[in-house]
Design a protein around this motif. Structure first.
Motif, PDB file in Angstrom:
ATOM      1  N   VAL A   1      -3.670  10.280   0.005  1.00 54.48           N
ATOM      2  CA  VAL A   1      -4.231   9.337  -0.959  1.00 54.48           C
ATOM      3  C   VAL A   1      -3.428   8.041  -0.897  1.00 54.48           C
ATOM      4  CG1 VAL A   1      -4.565   8.890  -3.424  1.00 54.48           C
ATOM      5  CG2 VAL A   1      -5.167  11.107  -2.464  1.00 54.48           C
ATOM      6  N   TYR A   2      -4.120   6.931  -1.042  1.00 56.96           N
ATOM      7  CA  TYR A   2      -3.490   5.626  -0.953  1.00 56.96           C
ATOM      8  C   TYR A   2      -3.662   4.868  -2.275  1.00 56.96           C
ATOM      9  CZ  TYR A   2      -3.837   6.763   3.977  1.00 56.96           C
ATOM     10  OH  TYR A   2      -3.754   7.400   5.187  1.00 56.96           O
ATOM     11  N   LEU A   3      -2.742   3.952  -2.511  1.00 59.33           N
ATOM     12  CA  LEU A   3      -2.876   3.019  -3.619  1.00 59.33           C
ATOM     13  C   LEU A   3      -2.595   1.627  -3.073  1.00 59.33           C
ATOM     14  CD1 LEU A   3      -3.426   2.777  -6.683  1.00 59.33           C
ATOM     15  CD2 LEU A   3      -0.941   2.684  -6.987  1.00 59.33           C
TER      16      LEU A   3
ATOM     17  N   TYR B 121       7.111   4.667  -8.316  1.00 61.42           N
ATOM     18  CA  TYR B 121       5.717   5.104  -8.329  1.00 61.42           C
ATOM     19  C   TYR B 121       5.642   6.537  -7.794  1.00 61.42           C
ATOM     20  CZ  TYR B 121       4.008   0.469  -9.469  1.00 61.42           C
ATOM     21  OH  TYR B 121       3.732  -0.706 -10.124  1.00 61.42           O
ATOM     22  N   TYR B 122       4.966   7.375  -8.568  1.00 66.87           N
ATOM     23  CA  TYR B 122       4.822   8.785  -8.235  1.00 66.87           C
ATOM     24  C   TYR B 122       3.347   9.130  -8.031  1.00 66.87           C
ATOM     25  CZ  TYR B 122       9.429   9.160 -10.503  1.00 66.87           C
ATOM     26  OH  TYR B 122      10.740   9.014 -10.866  1.00 66.87           O
ATOM     27  N   CYS B 123       3.082  10.057  -7.132  1.00 63.73           N
ATOM     28  CA  CYS B 123       1.751  10.642  -7.113  1.00 63.73           C
ATOM     29  C   CYS B 123       1.840  12.066  -7.635  1.00 63.73           C
ATOM     30  CB  CYS B 123       1.097  10.597  -5.737  1.00 63.73           C
ATOM     31  SG  CYS B 123       1.856  11.613  -4.477  1.00 63.73           S
TER      32      CYS B 123
ATOM     33  N   ARG C 202       0.850  -1.181   0.000  1.00 63.16           N
ATOM     34  CA  ARG C 202       0.000   0.000   0.000  1.00 63.16           C
ATOM     35  C   ARG C 202       0.889   1.235   0.000  1.00 63.16           C
ATOM     36  NH1 ARG C 202      -4.450   2.468   4.232  1.00 63.16           N
ATOM     37  NH2 ARG C 202      -2.570   2.950   5.419  1.00 63.16           N
ATOM     38  N   LEU C 203       0.727   2.035  -1.026  1.00 61.97           N
ATOM     39  CA  LEU C 203       1.469   3.290  -1.139  1.00 61.97           C
ATOM     40  C   LEU C 203       0.639   4.431  -0.570  1.00 61.97           C
ATOM     41  CD1 LEU C 203       2.857   2.991  -4.780  1.00 61.97           C
ATOM     42  CD2 LEU C 203       3.808   2.077  -2.647  1.00 61.97           C
TER      43      LEU C 203
ATOM     44  N   VAL D 208      -4.287  -2.565 -14.435  1.00 59.58           N
ATOM     45  CA  VAL D 208      -4.355  -2.739 -12.980  1.00 59.58           C
ATOM     46  C   VAL D 208      -5.774  -2.910 -12.464  1.00 59.58           C
ATOM     47  CG1 VAL D 208      -2.248  -1.365 -12.732  1.00 59.58           C
ATOM     48  CG2 VAL D 208      -4.478  -0.274 -12.386  1.00 59.58           C
ATOM     49  N   LYS D 209      -6.747  -2.832 -13.331  1.00 58.28           N
ATOM     50  CA  LYS D 209      -8.141  -2.981 -12.902  1.00 58.28           C
ATOM     51  C   LYS D 209      -8.351  -4.298 -12.179  1.00 58.28           C
ATOM     52  CE  LYS D 209     -10.635  -0.121 -16.245  1.00 58.28           C
ATOM     53  NZ  LYS D 209     -11.482  -0.130 -17.463  1.00 58.28           N
ATOM     54  N   GLY D 210      -9.044  -4.223 -11.069  1.00 55.62           N
ATOM     55  CA  GLY D 210      -9.335  -5.416 -10.286  1.00 55.62           C
ATOM     56  C   GLY D 210      -8.242  -5.801  -9.309  1.00 55.62           C
ATOM     57  N   ARG D 211      -7.065  -5.175  -9.438  1.00 57.15           N
ATOM     58  CA  ARG D 211      -5.959  -5.485  -8.527  1.00 57.15           C
ATOM     59  C   ARG D 211      -5.537  -4.288  -7.683  1.00 57.15           C
ATOM     60  NH1 ARG D 211      -1.187  -6.451 -10.569  1.00 57.15           N
ATOM     61  NH2 ARG D 211      -1.556  -5.342 -12.537  1.00 57.15           N
ATOM     62  N   PHE D 212      -5.657  -3.098  -8.202  1.00 59.15           N
ATOM     63  CA  PHE D 212      -5.271  -1.869  -7.495  1.00 59.15           C
ATOM     64  C   PHE D 212      -6.517  -1.111  -7.080  1.00 59.15           C
ATOM     65  CE2 PHE D 212      -0.805  -1.024  -9.495  1.00 59.15           C
ATOM     66  CZ  PHE D 212      -0.450  -2.342  -9.245  1.00 59.15           C
ATOM     67  N   THR D 213      -6.426  -0.452  -5.916  1.00 56.17           N
ATOM     68  CA  THR D 213      -7.522   0.377  -5.432  1.00 56.17           C
ATOM     69  C   THR D 213      -6.968   1.699  -4.929  1.00 56.17           C
ATOM     70  OG1 THR D 213      -8.789  -1.576  -4.751  1.00 56.17           O
ATOM     71  CG2 THR D 213      -9.469   0.547  -3.849  1.00 56.17           C
ATOM     72  N   ILE D 214      -7.520   2.789  -5.433  1.00 51.17           N
ATOM     73  CA  ILE D 214      -7.122   4.120  -4.979  1.00 51.17           C
ATOM     74  C   ILE D 214      -8.174   4.628  -3.994  1.00 51.17           C
ATOM     75  CG2 ILE D 214      -8.276   5.346  -6.876  1.00 51.17           C
ATOM     76  CD1 ILE D 214      -5.866   7.284  -6.885  1.00 51.17           C
ATOM     77  N   SER D 215      -7.704   5.280  -2.938  1.00 49.17           N
ATOM     78  CA  SER D 215      -8.629   5.793  -1.929  1.00 49.17           C
ATOM     79  C   SER D 215      -8.032   7.044  -1.297  1.00 49.17           C
ATOM     80  CB  SER D 215      -8.916   4.732  -0.867  1.00 49.17           C
ATOM     81  OG  SER D 215      -7.724   4.379  -0.178  1.00 49.17           O
ATOM     82  N   ILE D 216      -8.834   7.711  -0.492  1.00 53.90           N
ATOM     83  CA  ILE D 216      -8.389   8.971   0.118  1.00 53.90           C
ATOM     84  C   ILE D 216      -8.866   9.050   1.551  1.00 53.90           C
ATOM     85  CG2 ILE D 216     -10.419  10.254  -0.693  1.00 53.90           C
ATOM     86  CD1 ILE D 216      -8.484  12.657  -1.130  1.00 53.90           C
TER      87      ILE D 216
END
Length: 129
Positions: A79-81, A94-96, A19-20, A64-72
């Motif tokens: 923000v998380y990945l 990996y950059y934001c 989790r980033l 990345v669909k179905g494997r990564f989730t972005i949230s805040i």
């Protein structure tokens, strides 16, 4: 000064998870879209996932669909990945990045990364086979 600071990178085996985090300082995300991008050695930077604080929408690259989730976390201005089932070819920095007053995310995703207003310095993710 507007700043983004990424954290959470590291070494993980293929199939593992990380989790980033992307923490903002000097501004709040209220009117921004926030995106995660990655750049592998010798390759161009590519967009991975985006979240809009304007309308709450999210958008993912097909890879990345179905494997990564972005949230805040609005209170933490972070923000998380969440990245699951990671693959060796996803080894990259990996950059934001953040874009103020964004268009719909479907347009942001197709727009050059150079259009983003604020960038972090990146965090390295290494996925071993």
């Amino acid at each position: 000064e507007e700043q983004l600071v990424e954290s959470g990178g590291g070494l993980v085996q293929a199939g593992g998870s990380l989790r980033l985090s992307c923490a903002a300082s000097g501004f709040v995300f209220d009117s921004y879209a926030i995106g995660w991008y990655r750049q592998a050695p010798g390759k161009e930077r590519e967009g991975v996932s985006w979240l809009s604080r304007v309308d709450g929408s999210t958008y993912y690259a097909d890879t990345v669909k179905g494997r990564f989730t972005i949230s805040i976390d609005n209170n933490a201005n972070t923000v998380y990945l969440q990245m699951n089932d990671l693959k060796p070819e996803e080894t990259a920095v990996y950059y934001c990045a953040a874009l103020n007053h964004p268009p719909p995310l479907s347009i942001v995703a197709r727009t050059s990364a150079n259009a983003m207003d604020v960038w972090g310095k990146g965090t390295l993710v290494t996925v071993s086979a």
